[in-house]
Design an enzyme around this catalytic site. Structure first.
Site, mmCIF file in Angstrom:
data_model
loop_
_atom_site.group_PDB
_atom_site.id
_atom_site.type_symbol
_atom_site.label_atom_id
_atom_site.label_comp_id
_atom_site.label_asym_id
_atom_site.label_seq_id
_atom_site.Cartn_x
_atom_site.Cartn_y
_atom_site.Cartn_z
ATOM 1 N N ASN A 189 29.972 86.706 56.606
ATOM 2 C CA ASN A 189 31.235 86.587 55.874
ATOM 3 C C ASN A 189 32.074 87.806 56.222
ATOM 4 O OD1 ASN A 189 33.284 86.464 53.998
ATOM 5 N ND2 ASN A 189 31.981 86.898 52.222
ATOM 6 N N LYS A 211 35.061 88.444 55.359
ATOM 7 C CA LYS A 211 35.995 88.823 54.281
ATOM 8 C C LYS A 211 37.399 89.086 54.847
ATOM 9 C CE LYS A 211 32.085 90.615 51.776
ATOM 10 N NZ LYS A 211 31.613 91.310 50.589
ATOM 11 N N HIS A 269 32.414 82.323 46.206
ATOM 12 C CA HIS A 269 31.930 83.695 46.426
ATOM 13 C C HIS A 269 32.262 84.535 45.192
ATOM 14 C CE1 HIS A 269 31.586 87.737 48.076
ATOM 15 N NE2 HIS A 269 30.796 87.198 48.997
ATOM 16 N N GLU A 289 33.399 87.394 44.846
ATOM 17 C CA GLU A 289 34.697 88.088 44.882
ATOM 18 C C GLU A 289 35.819 87.147 44.484
ATOM 19 O OE1 GLU A 289 34.348 89.701 48.845
ATOM 20 O OE2 GLU A 289 32.778 91.041 48.128
ATOM 21 N N GLU A 309 23.468 85.150 45.526
ATOM 22 C CA GLU A 309 24.032 86.473 45.777
ATOM 23 C C GLU A 309 24.157 87.229 44.461
ATOM 24 O OE1 GLU A 309 26.260 86.671 49.674
ATOM 25 O OE2 GLU A 309 27.715 85.956 48.245
ATOM 26 N N GLY A 338 27.768 94.421 48.660
ATOM 27 C CA GLY A 338 28.585 95.545 49.106
ATOM 28 C C GLY A 338 28.217 96.864 48.441
ATOM 29 N N SER A 352 23.753 92.985 50.544
ATOM 30 C CA SER A 352 23.317 94.145 51.331
ATOM 31 C C SER A 352 22.140 93.838 52.269
ATOM 32 C CB SER A 352 23.002 95.320 50.403
ATOM 33 O OG SER A 352 24.153 95.667 49.649
HETATM 34 C C1 PEP Z 1 28.787 88.891 50.844
HETATM 35 O O1 PEP Z 1 29.948 89.215 50.936
HETATM 36 O O2 PEP Z 1 28.503 87.703 50.684
HETATM 37 C C2 PEP Z 1 27.761 89.935 50.924
HETATM 38 C C3 PEP Z 1 26.518 89.615 50.677
HETATM 39 O O3 PEP Z 1 28.175 91.207 51.248
HETATM 40 P P1 PEP Z 1 27.224 92.452 51.670
HETATM 41 O O4 PEP Z 1 26.268 91.939 52.708
HETATM 42 O O5 PEP Z 1 28.185 93.470 52.229
HETATM 43 O O6 PEP Z 1 26.528 92.904 50.439
#
Ligand code: PEP
Length: 253
Positions: A11, A13, A97, A99, A169, A175, A215
């Protein structure tokens, strides 16, 4: 245990212009060309989709979008529909997601409508679910997952959901550099699979891919992927650099 092809999805973003995205996609195409036994997807920003689609043509990388609107067309300024994504070359679309839930008012109901739109257009939805840190600390992880699954998949039958991918997630791990332990990931994934068996169908639950996101990086991907109910990863930060992402798609060694 179903026979599920692992999916490693990036992703991107709101990073990378069209030109930067094409450059990364071209490099990834070279680096990932020999990756076997794994499906690869990248989700650049909307404006880069068509260019990246051309750059990864005839490769083992699929294109995904990061969001969509549930209507096919109409007076919805600033929105993008499922047929538009298909036309731009997308096969996948990320929906719900955290976010988007946190900053853009995404709800379980809009997630449900977007999944319907994706399925109708032949796009594979990647439905994101997960608890916040406060919810985990309050012992609400499973009830939060329950609600997100039940409401997000309300009204669907197995036939509609054949191409659905789930992404667990935990919001506290996105992040932040904090990764769920492999045991925490496995526990949540097994729970999600059991719930899917109860609300959709047993066969569906066995074949649906559940990705872990939060992460994921080269140092932890192998142990997470070794868990029986972890069928892939949704990767943010570590997907931006093609070299690093290539290490993730080669997690099998
Ligand atoms: C994501 O944006 O779905 C995500 C898991 O980000 P990160 O890997 O940076 O934690």
């Amino acid at each position: 245990m179903g026979n599920r092809l692992p999916l490693i999805a990036g992703n991107w973003k709101m990073y990378k212009t069209g030109d930067e995205a094409v450059q990364s996609a071209r490099r990834l195409k070279e680096l990932a060309a020999d990756a076997a036994g794994v499906e690869i997807m990248i989700a650049p920003t909307f404006t880069a989709l068509a260019q990246v689609a051309a750059a990864i043509q005839s490769s083992n990388i699929a294109l995904g979008a990061q969001n969509l609107h549930w209507e096919t067309q109409g007076a919805f300024t600033g929105e993008i529909s499922a047929p538009m994504l298909v036309n731009a070359g997308c096969r996948y679309v990320i929906i719900g997601h955290s976010e988007r839930r946190q900053y853009f008012g995404e709800t379980d109901q809009s997630v449900q409508r977007k999944i319907r739109a994706a399925v109708n257009a032949g796009l594979r939805p990647v439905m994101c679910i997960g608890e916040t840190e406060t919810e985990r600390e309050a012992g609400k992880t499973f009830s939060v997952l329950d609600k997100q699954i039940q409401k997000g998949l309300e009204g669907f039958v197995f036939q509609d959901l054949k191409s659905l991918v789930l992404a667990y997630e935990p919001v506290w791990a996105i992040g932040t550099g904090k990764t769920a332990t492999k045991e925490q990931a496995q526990e949540a994934h097994a729970y999600i699979r059991r719930q899917l068996a109860a609300i959709v169908d047993d066969g569906f639950a066995r074949q649906v891919r559940i990705l872990y996101g939060g992460s994921v990086k080269p140092s932890n991907v192998k142990e997470l992927m070794a868990m029986p109910d972890v069928d892939g990863a949704l990767v943010g930060g570590a997907s931006l650099d093609p070299e690093t992402f290539s290490q993730l798609v080669h997690y099998q060694g």
